[in-house]
Scaffold this motif. Sequence first.
Motif, PDB file in Angstrom:
ATOM      1  N   LEU A  82       0.820  -1.211   0.000  1.00 30.73           N
ATOM      2  CA  LEU A  82       0.000   0.000   0.000  1.00 30.73           C
ATOM      3  C   LEU A  82       0.854   1.261   0.000  1.00 30.73           C
ATOM      4  N   HIS A  83       2.163   1.090   0.087  1.00 31.36           N
ATOM      5  CA  HIS A  83       3.082   2.220   0.087  1.00 31.36           C
ATOM      6  C   HIS A  83       3.911   2.168  -1.187  1.00 31.36           C
ATOM      7  N   PRO A  84       3.730   3.119  -2.099  1.00 33.47           N
ATOM      8  CA  PRO A  84       4.463   3.083  -3.369  1.00 33.47           C
ATOM      9  C   PRO A  84       5.971   3.049  -3.155  1.00 33.47           C
ATOM     10  N   ASP A  85       6.629   2.161  -3.873  1.00 40.12           N
ATOM     11  CA  ASP A  85       8.083   2.058  -3.827  1.00 40.12           C
ATOM     12  C   ASP A  85       8.624   2.701  -5.097  1.00 40.12           C
ATOM     13  N   LEU A  86       9.222   3.859  -4.972  1.00 40.07           N
ATOM     14  CA  LEU A  86       9.745   4.587  -6.133  1.00 40.07           C
ATOM     15  C   LEU A  86      11.259   4.486  -6.236  1.00 40.07           C
ATOM     16  N   ASN A  87      11.841   3.518  -5.544  1.00 42.06           N
ATOM     17  CA  ASN A  87      13.275   3.287  -5.679  1.00 42.06           C
ATOM     18  C   ASN A  87      13.609   2.977  -7.133  1.00 42.06           C
TER      19      ASN A  87
ATOM     20  N   LEU B  47       7.901  12.426  -2.642  1.00 43.20           N
ATOM     21  CA  LEU B  47       8.357  11.445  -3.635  1.00 43.20           C
ATOM     22  C   LEU B  47       9.763  10.958  -3.304  1.00 43.20           C
ATOM     23  N   ALA B  48      10.594  11.854  -2.803  1.00 45.20           N
ATOM     24  CA  ALA B  48      11.937  11.432  -2.391  1.00 45.20           C
ATOM     25  C   ALA B  48      11.864  10.446  -1.230  1.00 45.20           C
ATOM     26  N   GLU B  49      10.979  10.712  -0.275  1.00 50.32           N
ATOM     27  CA  GLU B  49      10.811   9.788   0.854  1.00 50.32           C
ATOM     28  C   GLU B  49      10.362   8.411   0.378  1.00 50.32           C
ATOM     29  N   ALA B  50       9.632   8.381  -0.750  1.00 49.82           N
ATOM     30  CA  ALA B  50       9.174   7.101  -1.312  1.00 49.82           C
ATOM     31  C   ALA B  50      10.257   6.426  -2.146  1.00 49.82           C
ATOM     32  N   GLY B  51      11.412   7.090  -2.291  1.00 49.73           N
ATOM     33  CA  GLY B  51      12.541   6.455  -2.961  1.00 49.73           C
ATOM     34  C   GLY B  51      12.987   7.065  -4.259  1.00 49.73           C
ATOM     35  N   ALA B  52      12.233   8.025  -4.790  1.00 53.67           N
ATOM     36  CA  ALA B  52      12.551   8.580  -6.104  1.00 53.67           C
ATOM     37  C   ALA B  52      13.728   9.551  -6.048  1.00 53.67           C
TER      38      ALA B  52
ATOM     39  N   LEU C  36       0.868  11.056  -4.050  1.00 52.42           N
ATOM     40  CA  LEU C  36       1.568   9.777  -3.923  1.00 52.42           C
ATOM     41  C   LEU C  36       0.591   8.618  -4.063  1.00 52.42           C
ATOM     42  N   MET C  37      -0.606   8.800  -3.539  1.00 47.59           N
ATOM     43  CA  MET C  37      -1.617   7.740  -3.635  1.00 47.59           C
ATOM     44  C   MET C  37      -1.943   7.407  -5.083  1.00 47.59           C
ATOM     45  N   VAL C  38      -2.169   8.421  -5.924  1.00 47.36           N
ATOM     46  CA  VAL C  38      -2.534   8.114  -7.310  1.00 47.36           C
ATOM     47  C   VAL C  38      -1.340   7.582  -8.095  1.00 47.36           C
ATOM     48  N   ILE C  39      -0.141   7.997  -7.712  1.00 47.66           N
ATOM     49  CA  ILE C  39       1.054   7.447  -8.362  1.00 47.66           C
ATOM     50  C   ILE C  39       1.171   5.956  -8.068  1.00 47.66           C
ATOM     51  N   GLY C  40       0.791   5.557  -6.857  1.00 53.86           N
ATOM     52  CA  GLY C  40       0.931   4.165  -6.455  1.00 53.86           C
ATOM     53  C   GLY C  40      -0.164   3.242  -6.941  1.00 53.86           C
ATOM     54  N   ASN C  41      -1.215   3.791  -7.534  1.00 55.04           N
ATOM     55  CA  ASN C  41      -2.353   2.968  -7.959  1.00 55.04           C
ATOM     56  C   ASN C  41      -2.329   2.757  -9.467  1.00 55.04           C
ATOM     57  N   ALA C  42      -1.989   1.551  -9.888  1.00 55.07           N
ATOM     58  CA  ALA C  42      -1.847   1.258 -11.313  1.00 55.07           C
ATOM     59  C   ALA C  42      -3.178   1.108 -12.039  1.00 55.07           C
TER      60      ALA C  42
END
Length: 246
Positions: free
Chosen positions: A3-8, A29-34, A224-230
Amino acid sequence: MSLHPDLNGRVALVTGASRGIGKAIALTLAEAGAAVAVNYHSRAAEARRVVEAIGTGGRRAIACAADVSDSGAVAAMVRQIEVELGAVDVLVNNAGIGIARGLDDLSEADFDRTIAVNLKSAFLCTQAVLPGMRARRWGRIVNITSGAARGSGIVGVHYNASKAGMEGLTRGYSTRVVKDGITVNAVAPSLIETDMIGGHREERAARVPLGRLGTPEEVAQATLMVIGNAYMTGQTIQVNGGMHFI
């Protein structure tokens, strides 16, 4: 599914990211890894501070000066990002201006500048990063619109038009690129605690059923939520403390 987007391993471009909502999104977004490209127009020192904050958190970031309403500047910015960070996987079209004007004071120049910065920029940046996203068959695009896209707003009809256009752009792109693995959504904040809100904060907060103005971080969370939902695409997410339901 997390449920937490991984943008690494992903590279994000946030336009208008030196302060306010854009800054909050860049940090989130940086906190999510980007790795994050922090676009700015004139606030170089503030953009550098955002980059430094991201670096302190152990992520890569660069500041990119560009007028995103100019196609040549956008092309140069995207080339810089590709060289220094890599190809753009996540685009957040946040750059915008709010020139408050009444009907009798609104000039053609005000209208044209608002459309160029708020709407044309989203088109130019999207067109610039789409080929790479389509080739890699993965991409996330989020347009930061406003409740003014569907309501009267407090800035003026030129602002209404620019934000409504962004929602149309969102829906139009979403249907055309979804089979390429790319989602396109919009987040529509209303009455957020930023410089654009101007004075009369208490009066404006009283209009919100929740009883307060929203925060940039709350807008960043929705982004971040919409980025994580494919599975979500072509949608506009309202962030407005219950002001309206559309």
